[in-house]
Every structure is written in C-alpha cells, then in structure tokens.
Design an enzyme around this catalytic site. Structure first.
Site, PDB file in Angstrom:
ATOM      1  CB  SER A  51       1.207   6.723   8.592  1.00 36.29           C
ATOM      2  OG  SER A  51       1.022   6.384   7.128  1.00 36.29           O
ATOM      3  CD  GLU A  52       4.930   8.816   4.447  1.00 37.66           C
ATOM      4  OE1 GLU A  52       4.842   8.035   5.664  1.00 37.66           O
ATOM      5  OE2 GLU A  52       5.286   8.636   3.288  1.00 37.66           O
ATOM      6  CG  ASN A  53      -1.904   9.140   5.944  1.00 35.95           C
ATOM      7  OD1 ASN A  53      -0.992   8.641   6.394  1.00 35.95           O
ATOM      8  ND2 ASN A  53      -2.856   8.928   5.809  1.00 35.95           N
TER       9      ASN A  53
END
Lengths: 233, 218, 233, 218
Positions: free
Chosen positions: B46-48
């Site tokens: 998840s890119e966060n």
C-alpha cells in the site's frame, strides 16, 4: 534552549516567526499522522497567503481543511485533494491554486529538498499534464522528467515519541510523509504524543534524527479516522 | 453474460504468482485480494508505506494510525513492514513491485492510460497512480469495457489527460481479457456467453481477434 | 522457494548466476558490515572482470581485498581505496581501473539506482576532477553536477537479523551502505548473523524490506577491526 | 611560537557554539573534541552514519560494529542516533551540519581547497570530504601554514586537484587565524609570539593585514 533540548512550551512558541506568504511543508497522509496542533495554531494566528505542501488538504472541518475556512491558503502542492467540498469551491472560484504532483514525486521532492539535491529525474508523469513545461531527457532509452526539489520556510510534522533532542520514531502508517517533511523545513516543528529523555530510544531505531528538528512540542491528538472499515470479530 | 466486479477480480487473481508483491488500486482491484488461489502467497503493498497489508480490523483492533492508501483502516499480516512514503515510492518507482492492478477511465491501443482526471469535473489528483504506472513492468487494468452509454473505453487514442504513456499491457474488462502490443488490442479471452462480435463492436481501438477466443470459466 | 521464504542453504546457491564481467554492489564501510561470506564465495568461484561498487576495497588479505589476489576485479567504483598495497600495485600496473566517487554521491547513486531515479544533481564535486565530462547546471544561482545512478547485476549485503522474508535490521554502524546496496541489485544477496521467523521483528523497525532481498543466508563473521582504538577503563 | 596541533584544535574549539552539530575530519580536527568549552554541548557527526559520537571504548566495550568515519572503534553519547550512509550525506549535503572542520594540503584566496590527492603519489580517494565541503556553510580548515620546506600552503591558486571551490571561509594554521573573503586572506589573529612579518612571508596568496592583529591567548 540549552544544548540540544528542542522542547518548547506552547504552540505559540512553536510557530513563532511564521509570516504571511510563507511556504509550509506538512507531514501526514489523509488525516493519518497529521500535525494537528500546528495546524490549529496556524488557524489561530490567521496567517494568510500560505503555500502548503502536503499530500492532501484534509477534509471539511478537519486537518489542513480548516485553513481554507478563513482563506489562509493561497496554493496547495498535493497529489490528491478530492475529499473537500470547500477546497473545490475555492478552486473553482479561482481563490486557490493547486499544483498536482504525483505522490511519489512529492515524497521525493521533499526528501531531495532536505538532502541538498536540487533536482532529479523520474519516469513518473512523462507524457502527462504533469510534464508540461518540464524538461525531459533520455537515459538508457527511456524518457524521464526533471523534477525540482521542495523546501519550506517551516515544516510541521507529527511523530509518536521523541527524545528532547528531537530524535523521533513514528507509529505504524502515521509515518508516511513525516520523515521527509521533517528534513525540508528551514524551521522544523515536530509535535509528538510523548517526549522521552535522551537515551530512551535505541539509536539504531530512530527514524528522524534530532538534527532536523528545531522545535519539539508535546501535543494531544484527536486522530480522526477518514474511512472506518471493519470486519466482523 | 458480462463479468461481475467480483468475477473481474477473480480473473485478475489468476495472473498472480506465488511470492508476488502486488499493489492493488481502489475499487475492483481491491477485491483481487479475496481470490488469491489456495496455497499461493502474495503480499500487498500500500503506497502510503505498508508492505503486507491484511484484512480490515475488528472494531476492537481499529487504529487510526494503521490505514491503507485508500485511507481505510486495515491490519498487517505476519512479516509486514512499515516505512515512509519516500521508501514506498522507491519500491514502486524502482520496479520492485511485481504486479500493479488499477482501474482506468480509458486505455488505448498504444498502452496509454487515463485514470485520474475528467476536465470540467473536479480535479481530485493522481495520488500514486502516475508513479505506479511508470514504475511497474507488469500492470493490469480493470474496467468496464464501455460506459453506461455504450461508449467504448478501449480507444485508438485516449481523450482524457493521461496518467501514463505506453505502459499498459493487459486489460481485463467485464467482457474480455486483452493484451496490448504492437499498437493494437489482442483479444485473448471472452467472458462466458459474450460473443466476439459484441467485443468487436464495443472496442473502438484497433482489435486483433484470433481464430479461437476461449471463454473464461469460473 | 515457496511464497516469500528467501532463505538459501549455501553460498553456492546464494551466488548462483554470477558471471565474468558482471557488476556487483557491495555494502560495508571499511571492514565494518561487509558481506564476508559472499566475498569468500566470489573468490572461490574465481569469477573475473568484475566491476565492484563499494565505498572501499577492503585491506590486504581481508574484505574485498582478497578478490585482488587472483585479479578478479577489473574496476572499482569507490570513494576511498587507500588501505591496500596490492590495490596500489595493480592500479599503477594498469591492471585495475578505479572510478573515485565522493562518498555521499556514491551512497546516493546506489539509492537512486534502487529507487528508479536515473540521475540527480549535487553540488558535491563541482569544479573538481569528479566533474570532468559531467554536465553541470545552475539552480537558484548555484552550480550542480548531474550524477547518474548505479545498479548492479548482484548486490551483496550484510545485515544483523532478518526474518525469512528478508525483512532486516542492522547492528550499529554496520548499517552504512548496506540498505542502499540492497535496493540496487538485480539479484540481492543478504547474509545475516541470525535468521528469525516472520513476525519477530517489529514492522516499523525494519530497515531493509524483504521486497529488496532475493536470497538470504545465515553466515558466520570474523568482523575484523581495522583501527582498534581504546581508552583506559 | 607556532601553535601545536593541540593548540590549533583549542583555537578551533572557540568557534563552537552551544547546540552545534559538528563533523570533525581526521587528524587535528579530531582533537577539537577534547576542547569543547565547559557548559557547552556539541554533537559530533561521523559520516559513516553516526550522530553523537563518543569517546574511544574501553577494551571491554570494543565492538567491531561501532566505528567512526576514520574506521576507529568508538562509542556513542546519550541521545545518539545511527543511520545509513545515504541519510548521513543527506544531512551533510542538505546543510544540516552546523560546522565542519577538516585538514587540507592547500587553500587559496578564493576559498578553494585541495585536500584529497597528490598526483604521482597514490590516489587514496576523497572519501566524504567533497560532500562535506560542498554541503557546509561553515567550514574551518586546519593546516600548517607552510610545508616542512617552507612553501606556503595559503596560495593565490591551488596547484593540486581541488576538493571544492569557493567554499572555505576560515583557516586556522599553526601561525594564524585567517578569514577568506573578496578574493583574499584576511589576517584576524596571530599565534603567540609570531610576527605579522612571518605570516606575510609565509602566505603566498593575497593577504590583507589590518592595523592591529591580536595575539591568540591560551
């Protein structure tokens, strides 16, 4: 302040020197890991014409969104601003500028700003509206965009625990943009849930080194949840 | 019959391989996680700043500091790691993620994708999508084949502002699985009961149809 | 290999596929945090014409220095190579090339290589021999050099503990170049003092994520000290 | 009499300020740590990835995994942090270190420095020196004023390959403290018992001498 003790007593002290027209780099992703106390202080101060660099602009009534209420923000540099009706209104009315920046490019621009790298190349955004007006260049047969770094007059970040010297660790995904934002402010303000004594954190586990932190303050946090998704127990 | 959202996700899941690190976009891509074949392990990025995203938390587990890129509360799987946004996009931009699945408004026969902005409507922003399409070698786009008004979304040339150029090689729609190469869509599979004719009709871009187009089975 | 288990049983397996003429990125600073087992394996394999990217080239008889004995190294990309008589000999005899690269630029080249950034600008080296043949450019009135990133066919790194998935932490200053080197190899080999089960390391404390690691091996380490300096107890 | 190595370090130490993050190079600069004024705190950065370097370890404390940029075994002070080389040079290149003290072979009146290489002799490499001189606003060079053969090291123009250009603003030698600005060395202080004439004689570059040149006191 004696030696390396960065602790300040109030948000008044923390944001001292912030002036109209300045650029602020803010940590946080959505409403997660945002510097709630600094944002509230900026609202209280009423500082205007701010350029704010942050992945998002909060929501209506929370996070950076509250700075829109009194039109304190001139320009947002963000990757995603779609959660905020007031934002939309001001944008369409031409009262607010927005510079949409891909999320990874934004993170890297902050890091580069803090690391003394004025520009870098990335394939992200080539051939898209993001590339307009930017130089492109080929490396190994592929086209890349040149992106310039970002620094701010102030950086406002939120960590979990920090020692008095500003050595800090983050909690879960509340880390996000905070470590890069912390490096990119001329003055970096860090608010934390808990201040500990130097030596209490393992030197190898520190995620933001005190050298980046100018003012440290213990805050209280609402930690509002944007999308509460659960499963059956 | 055209595929349901879940069937699209199910078909995407057959493209997974054991040991893949995968980034799933918002919407249909998210559902792919429900169809990982038995005995296969994939890890969700998840890119966060999370590698090893787990299921949603129970009410008791919920934690404001543990969210995914869609801002939903999530949990972690065993062996997960959490890191900064810069590190997360170093992974993505550096090509370390094995597969990216994301939605789109339009895809064209040259592999261009438009997915983040419809001029005139609100500009929400590209989030991490531009980095994801630029960084991944292996991208699957999931979308409906045509709009509600019957207009094809598989075009000769995208009309909306682009998210990325020449980056999409595979599209799974409610009607078909298609590969993009050599400036054309190549029809590989069709949804159960969907005729080649319907797919031809609803594909505005150049479409290459082989003699035999197998039907997907679920 | 099933799922994400990166553990291999031997250094033979770990270095499989290494061929003459390849580029290897190595972690370590001086003799601290160097991948001792991988270096020994490369010596055993006798692979030739290697380009090695590493801050240093070990010392005579230890570290990367042992690869000089059988002339396995064609070129070193390093910041400091002054601890090695055999190195000097081969350099003066024209049997070895060296590309001297400032230490910070070297670290950033590795990071950029792993992060999909083909080039970046730095003020380091402007006006010096390092700038020869490189493009310069002005940002905000200051001149900067364009430096290209580095990737390797293999990266060989050393961590302290890693879980089977390759999620790793480093011990003290043995971290140094290892995290960046780990990201920059097409195939990354990590040797560690201890392999633990997934879940044993705190997700937020992981310093190299398993996504970067292809082969993981438990090693034994001499950890030779280059300059033993002490004070009276 | 010309200053000893320790006196040079002692004079450098007077340039420290409370709360400074400082990088000390190998040689005389290292000695500066011994002369931090009472009641003042400075934190030493070592470019291999350590902020808060302490004294040498005892035999019992020695640890191969805890070294400084000079590859010496060291310890940490309370409140230290340890990080990667990339992070370390982000600090340095980004201008976060308040003061850098390093040695040199030559310095010239335009603030250029040569410190890493003597052609014809072995090329050892620049290590972190080029990053340090490019990244710091505040750099002090410590060196002997002239070579053993009496040749000035404070030149009109450096003759050796440069480590950095227009970056040095202060030099402390065994004879004097000088500031570099406007294309000249400006004599600020002289070592006890050293005459202005001797300094003039041993300075090859352009030297500005004010009417009164105070003597350092130790």
């Amino acid at each position: 302040m004696a030696g390396f003790d960065k602790v300040v007593a109030s948000y008044d002290d923390a944001l001292k020197g912030l002036e109209d027209g300045m650029t602020i780099i803010a940590g946080g992703f959505g409403l997660c890991g945002i510097p709630e106390g600094s944002i509230a202080q900026i609202k209280k101060m009423g500082t205007k014409d701010l350029t704010i660099v942050s992945n998002n602009c909060g929501v209506d009534g929370f996070g950076l969104g509250i700075l829109l209420e009194d039109r304190q923000v001139k320009k947002m540099i963000s990757s995603y601003v779609g959660e905020n009706a007031l934002f939309e209104q001001q944008l369409l009315a031409g009262e607010l500028e927005v510079e949409l920046t891909p999320q990874g490019t934004l993170a890297e621009k902050m890091r580069a700003g803090g690391a003394g790298i004025p520009a870098f190349f990335t394939a992200t955004g080539v051939g898209t509206p993001v590339a307009e007006g930017k130089e492109t260049r080929e490396f190994n047969g592929r086209e890349y965009l040149m992106e310039e770094s970002i620094t701010g007059d102030f950086a406002i970040v939120k960590a979990w625990k920090a020692d008095r010297y500003g050595n800090a660790i983050y909690r879960h995904t509340a880390m996000n943009f905070n470590p890069m934002a912390a490096t990119a402010g001329k003055i970096t303000i860090m608010e934390v849930e808990e201040i500990v004594e130097p030596g209490e954190l393992n030197p190898s586990e520190i995620q933001t080194q005190g050298i980046y932190v100018d003012r440290l303050i213990q805050g209280t946090f609402e930690k509002r949840i944007e999308k509460r998704t659960t499963r059956e127990a | 019959m055209s595929l349901s959202r879940d069937q699209i996700a199910q078909r995407v899941a057959r493209e997974l391989e054991d040991g893949y690190y995968v980034n799933l976009g918002i919407g249909i891509p998210t559902l792919v996680a429900n169809y990982v074949p038995d005995g296969m392990e994939v890890m969700l990025q998840s890119e966060n700043g999370l590698l090893g995203m787990g299921q949603f938390p129970t009410e008791a587990e919920i934690d404001a500091d543990m969210i995914n890129a869609g801002k939903q509360t999530v949990t972690t799987v065993t062996g997960a790691s959490i890191f900064s946004s810069a590190e997360s996009f170093a992974m993505i931009r550096g090509g370390h993620v094995d597969l990216t699945v994301l939605g789109a408004f339009e895809v064209d026969q040259n592999g261009n994708i438009a997915s983040y902005m419809i001029p005139g409507k609100l500009i929400k922003g590209m989030g991490g999508a531009m980095d994801l399409v630029a960084g991944a070698d292996n991208i699957i786009v999931t979308m409906t084949h045509a709009s509600k008004h019957g207009e094809s979304k598989l075009l000769e040339k995208c009309t909306l502002p682009l998210t990325g150029v020449s980056c999409i090689k595979k599209v799974i729609t409610d009607l078909a699985l298609l590969e993009i190469k050599d400036g054309a869509f190549h029809l590989l599979e069709r949804a159960p009961g969907i005729s080649v004719e319907e797919i031809v009709e609803k594909t505005a871009g150049k479409l290459v149809v082989p003699d035999n187009v197998p039907e997907m089975a679920f």
